[in-house]
Scaffold this motif. Structure first.
Motif, PDB file in Angstrom:
ATOM      1  N   ALA A  21       0.835  -1.200   0.000  1.00  0.00           N
ATOM      2  CA  ALA A  21       0.000   0.000   0.000  1.00  0.00           C
ATOM      3  C   ALA A  21       0.871   1.252   0.000  1.00  0.00           C
ATOM      4  O   ALA A  21       0.515   2.271  -0.580  1.00  0.00           O
ATOM      5  CB  ALA A  21      -0.925  -0.015   1.213  1.00  0.00           C
ATOM      6  N   TRP A  35      -3.145   5.115  -1.339  1.00  0.00           N
ATOM      7  CA  TRP A  35      -3.239   4.289  -0.141  1.00  0.00           C
ATOM      8  C   TRP A  35      -2.393   4.806   1.007  1.00  0.00           C
ATOM      9  O   TRP A  35      -2.295   4.173   2.038  1.00  0.00           O
ATOM     10  CB  TRP A  35      -2.829   2.846  -0.456  1.00  0.00           C
ATOM     11  CG  TRP A  35      -3.981   2.078  -0.940  1.00  0.00           C
ATOM     12  CD1 TRP A  35      -4.445   2.018  -2.218  1.00  0.00           C
ATOM     13  CD2 TRP A  35      -4.864   1.278  -0.156  1.00  0.00           C
ATOM     14  NE1 TRP A  35      -5.546   1.230  -2.278  1.00  0.00           N
ATOM     15  CE2 TRP A  35      -5.829   0.752  -1.029  1.00  0.00           C
ATOM     16  CE3 TRP A  35      -4.935   0.942   1.195  1.00  0.00           C
ATOM     17  CZ2 TRP A  35      -6.856  -0.084  -0.595  1.00  0.00           C
ATOM     18  CZ3 TRP A  35      -5.945   0.108   1.624  1.00  0.00           C
ATOM     19  CH2 TRP A  35      -6.898  -0.390   0.733  1.00  0.00           C
ATOM     20  N   ARG A  47      -5.243   5.609   5.666  1.00  0.00           N
ATOM     21  CA  ARG A  47      -5.557   4.216   5.341  1.00  0.00           C
ATOM     22  C   ARG A  47      -4.406   3.299   5.692  1.00  0.00           C
ATOM     23  O   ARG A  47      -4.602   2.184   6.166  1.00  0.00           O
ATOM     24  CB  ARG A  47      -5.773   4.106   3.836  1.00  0.00           C
ATOM     25  CG  ARG A  47      -7.143   4.439   3.392  1.00  0.00           C
ATOM     26  CD  ARG A  47      -7.241   3.869   2.006  1.00  0.00           C
ATOM     27  NE  ARG A  47      -8.404   4.369   1.300  1.00  0.00           N
ATOM     28  CZ  ARG A  47      -8.728   3.948   0.092  1.00  0.00           C
ATOM     29  NH1 ARG A  47      -7.973   3.067  -0.524  1.00  0.00           N
ATOM     30  NH2 ARG A  47      -9.788   4.408  -0.490  1.00  0.00           N
TER      31      ARG A  47
END
Ligand code: HEM
Lengths: 329, 540
Positions: free
Chosen positions: A287, A293, A297
């Motif tokens: 990520a 991302w 998150r």
């Protein structure tokens, strides 16, 4: 004879001592927050171009420069913080002795049941904290690593308490030293990284609220924390260190399983949750290099990974029936 | 040797890997080919990989929380009894065989296709990059995420040569626009190729690991067998109680060994809070690796399997097999031997089992009961207080009638079909005791006990290969996570008043760990000093 009772009692006493010292250290770290040591944060945002020429780059430095840059030696908060670090080292020494005496009392590696695992885990988390303190001056992390450590040790000495004894034959292998040690070291990294991720979320929330013009309750804590990027990078580096060790722990477990049960992988619940934890952390590493991302998150993914890890350690042992169940409560 | 600077056109952002995604071909997609290409690009994108990783994690959860057939079929049956409405639905979804379910396979196969699709072309490109030189300096170094600029009295060529020597000394791979390295106007430097090498090694090793696991599952086998002390078996499919061959396993490939269990010994903690916890299990074996070889002996222990010709023999469990002699109504010995009883609980080894005597006359006889290794009477009945056989006894219920063995249905050897049996009497027997049955139906003598060991034989030809690939994966990970890849350029141009303007720019590639700013500023400092920068005239 199962164990030396004198040493075992000493070990139990040392655990209590370590808990007390850690708790005092927590008070120190909390005091430093409460008295506020000013905003350690540097304003640069991630991804901005920085013309580096004179002076240390603001964006990339971990907060040591924020401390050395504007020292306030007489500040009580800072003194409390320093005392907390000293207490952490002291508690760590007690904790180390606790584990050693336990091992001597049982005459084996001191991580054969939940009581011992939990103590080793907590020890590893404090060790990770000390390494980070030494390398990056992360005093703001102290409270948030010691909190789960103290809770864990409390659990270990009450609900999970097990008297000193030998191992069941299935655990009696040198692989316990390799596999469990690796898992415990990785776990220390995961704990420290999770504390950084939590603080990331705190700062992130604080900043978003402030940018909306709202007043936020946690300005005291948020004000004493470094910038988001620093926390983000701290979490990443700690995880990037822990992840290969966790990978190795899983492989060592597979080798052991092959020797003990005749297959290296069988989707036993413990194995499955190690795998899930591994996949989630691999997802975290991915990520980081996937557009869209990063930021909040990512911190949440890191915390989910830790949640999976904790479930594997506690949830699976307590609620799920499997081959690993003999580790016992 | 002039090459177009290739960095200016790229999205320059420290967080975005500039080599990703691989497919830069953005031509408009037409028709089926276009769709296929679009689909492939989606599948091999980083975002898809991420989603598939998370999906795999989620998909594994039910496999750990619901009972699984391959691990524990009894608990699956129990689940069906407990939740008669829910269980069949879950079963149709494959929830009791998660790791063999098509949807689970779909996720990991897609993930691995995605992996191959992104890593194989990347490996190729990396191999080319390893042989290639660092790319030429972009026109505008100040546009790079990290940049610096200073002036010096040195000539441009001197400055470039000095910078190049410094960078080469720091183990950067360097390139300038002049073949002799003395008259150039820029130097390009790159370092940390190993990061990509490690990353590719890791991903390729994972791919290979999948093949190793598959090979083991296809070509190997696993067999389970219960052996009573004094008995043995030869490695044939028929000998096993349970045999799971791989899909393409050829039974003629069974290693021709045979083994014999001489003695099984368990020891337990006898006092303290852990009383009853096992301390060691040892099974003394005699075995022959093949028909011709001489017999060998070996003590089998938990964690120490016996390897014979690639197959491994494991000690998995143990239990008691009480021995009986049954005489029928005519006084004839209708049965004599050991009957394995199954432990109901590991702490006390109270074990259950049945004795079936179909040859008894005039009626078939059946006995069900339990074996208690350390027998104690409590107000709730007879039980065992310790796993070792310090005071063994069996408590038997004798029944006579029709055992139901002729029905053509296979019967468990651990259960009696009591539908056409009548109960006669129950009694507790110690070794040597005999229970005489009413109506002249015969008698049963509890003659003693032996122990049994449950053994597992596995053959997994992918095992060593799997270990090797896993080790490579860890090495790749350590290398990639410990390395940083970055490019640095220095350009020197004549400025006002005979002075030289030196510009330096840096670009970390996929700098997930950060920290490049520090490194760049240190580096820029060193470059300033080797090019004899005029600090007083420096920027700011
Ligand atoms: C079997 C599933 C996979 C696992 C367990 C996995 C695991 C990992 C791990 C742990 C890293 C961290 C190394 C690093 O940060 O450099 C990584 C990096 C990476 N992975 Fe994967 N991966 C998988 C599949 C894929 C797939 C399908 C792709 C392609 C879309 C991919 C592309 C990448 C790339 C490009 C990096 C480099 C990131 C960087 O340079 O920092 N991976 N992977």
């Amino acid at each position: 004879m199962p164990g030396d009772l004198g040493l075992a009692g000493l070990s139990d006493g040392l655990m209590t001592t370590a808990v007390v010292v850690y708790s005092l250290a927590m008070l120190g770290y909390a005091g430093e927050f409460a008295l506020g040591r000013g905003r350690a944060r540097t304003p640069a945002a991630a991804g901005t171009r920085v013309l580096v020429g004179a002076g240390p780059p603001a964006e990339d430095a971990l907060p040591e420069d924020a401390e050395t840059g504007r020292p306030r030696p007489r500040d009580v908060g800072v003194l409390l913080g320093r005392a907390a670090v000293a207490l952490t080292v002291l508690g760590w020494a007690f904790h180390l002795t606790q584990i050693l005496t336990r091992g001597l009392a049982a005459q084996r590696w001191p991580w054969g049941n939940m009581h011992e695992f939990t103590s080793a885990l907590a020890f590893s988390a404090v060790t990770a904290l000390l390494v980070l303190l030494y390398r990056h001056r992360v005093r703001y992390l102290g409270l948030f690593v010691l909190l789960p450590v103290v809770l864990g040790l409390e659990l270990a000495s009450t609900v999970l308490y097990t008297a000193v004894g030998p191992l069941v034959p299935a655990l009696n292998s040198y692989w316990i030293a390799i596999h469990v040690t690796a898992a415990v070291i990785a776990a220390g990294c995961f704990t420290a990284a999770s504390a950084a991720a939590v603080l990331y979320l705190v700062v992130d929330r604080y900043e978003r609220q402030r940018s909306l013009g709202r007043t936020v309750g946690m300005s005291g804590i948020a004000g004493a924390l470094p910038g988001k990027e620093v926390l983000d990078r701290l979490a990443y580096r700690t995880l990037a260190f822990g992840f290969p060790i966790w990978t190795f722990a899983i492989i060592a477990g597979a080798i052991w399983a092959e020797a003990a049960w005749g297959r290296y992988w069988g989707w036993d619940p413990k194995e499955t949750w190690s795998f899930i934890t591994w996949i989630v952390y691999a997802g975290y590493l991915h990520a980081r290099v996937t557009a869209g991302w990063r930021g909040r998150r990512l911190a949440i993914v890191a915390l989910i990974g830790f949640g999976c890890f904790l479930f594997n350690f506690f949830g699976v042992n307590i609620w799920v029936v499997g081959l690993h169940s003999y580790a016992g409560l | 040797m002039s090459r177009q600077p290739d960095t200016d056109e790229r999205p320059i952002h420290p967080d975005l890997p500039d080599e990703w995604p691989i497919h830069r071909d953005d031509s408009v997609a037409f028709g089926l080919r276009g769709w296929v290409r679009w689909g492939w690009r989606q599948l091999t994108s980083m975002r898809t990989a991420l989603i598939l990783l998370f999906l795999l994690a989620v998909a594994a959860i039910p496999g750990s929380l619901l009972p699984q057939r391959n691990l524990n079929p009894q608990r699956v049956a129990e689940y069906f009894r407990q939740y008669p409405d829910l269980a069949p639905v879950l079963d149709r979804l494959g929830m009791f065989d998660v790791f063999a379910a098509p949807w689970f396979a779909a996720i990991y196969l897609l993930l691995f296709i995605s992996l191959a699709g992104c890593v194989i072309p990347r490996t190729w490109r990396h191999a080319v990059a390893l042989l290639d030189r660092p790319p030429a300096a972009p026109r505008h170094l100040s546009r790079l995420p990290y940049a610096d600029r200073w002036e010096t009295e040195a000539t441009p060529a001197e400055a470039v040569a000095a910078a190049r020597a410094e960078l080469a000394g720091l183990r950067f791979r360097t390139e300038t626009d002049s073949p002799d390295g003395r008259s150039g106007s820029w130097v390009a430097a790159e370092k940390g190729y190993l990061r990509e090498t490690g990353n590719l090694l890791f991903h390729l090793a994972l791919l290979a690991l999948l093949f190793a696991v598959a090979a083991g599952a296809l070509f190997g086998y696993r067999g389970n067998i219960l052996v009573v002390e004094g008995d043995g078996f030869a490695n044939t499919v028929a000998a096993y109680d349970k045999f799971d061959p791989g899909r393409v396993f050829d039974p003629r490939g069974l290693q021709p060994f045979s083994l014999h269990l001489e003695r099984f010994q368990a020891s337990y903690i006898t006092s303290g809070p852990q009383r009853g916890q096992p301390q060691s299990f040892q099974a003394r074996l005699r075995y022959r690796p093949d028909l011709e070889s001489p017999e060998r002996t070996r003590t089998l222990e938990v964690n120490h399997p016996l390897e014979i010709d690639g197959a491994k023999v494991y000690l998995l469990g143990h239990g008691y097999a009480p021995t009986f002699e049954v005489r029928d109504g005519a006084g004839r010995v209708a049965f004599s031997g050991a009957v394995p009883f199954l432990p109901q609980d590991q702490a006390t080894f109270t074990s259950e089992g049945v004795v079936k005597v179909p040859d008894a006359q005039p009626k078939q006889l059946g006995f069900s009961g339990f074996f208690t290794p350390t027998t104690v009477r409590t107000d709730r009945g007879i039980t065992s207080s310790f796993p070792a056989a310090t005071d063994p006894a069996v408590t038997l219920l004798a029944q006579a009638g029709d055992l139901g063995l002729d029905g053509g249905f296979p019967q468990s050897v651990y259960q009696l079909d009591t539908r056409r049996l009548t109960r006669l009497k129950a009694e507790l027997l110690r070794p040597g005791d005999t229970m005489t049955l009413p109506d002249n139906l015969g008698s049963i003598t509890f003659t003693g006990y032996r122990e049994w060991a449950s053994l597992q034989v596995t053959y997994d030809p992918g095992r060593v290969f799997a270990l090797a690939t896993a080790a490579l994966a860890v090495i790749g990970l350590v290398v990639t996570l410990g390395m940083r890849r970055r490019r640095v350029w220095v350009r020197a141009t004549p400025g006002e008043g005979g002075r030289t303007v030196v510009e330096a720019g840096g670009l970390p590639r996929a700098d997930a760990g950060g920290g490049f700013a520090e490194e760049f500023s240190t580096l820029a400092g060193r470059l300033r000093s080797v090019t004899r920068a005029e600090t007083s005239r420096a920027e700011e």
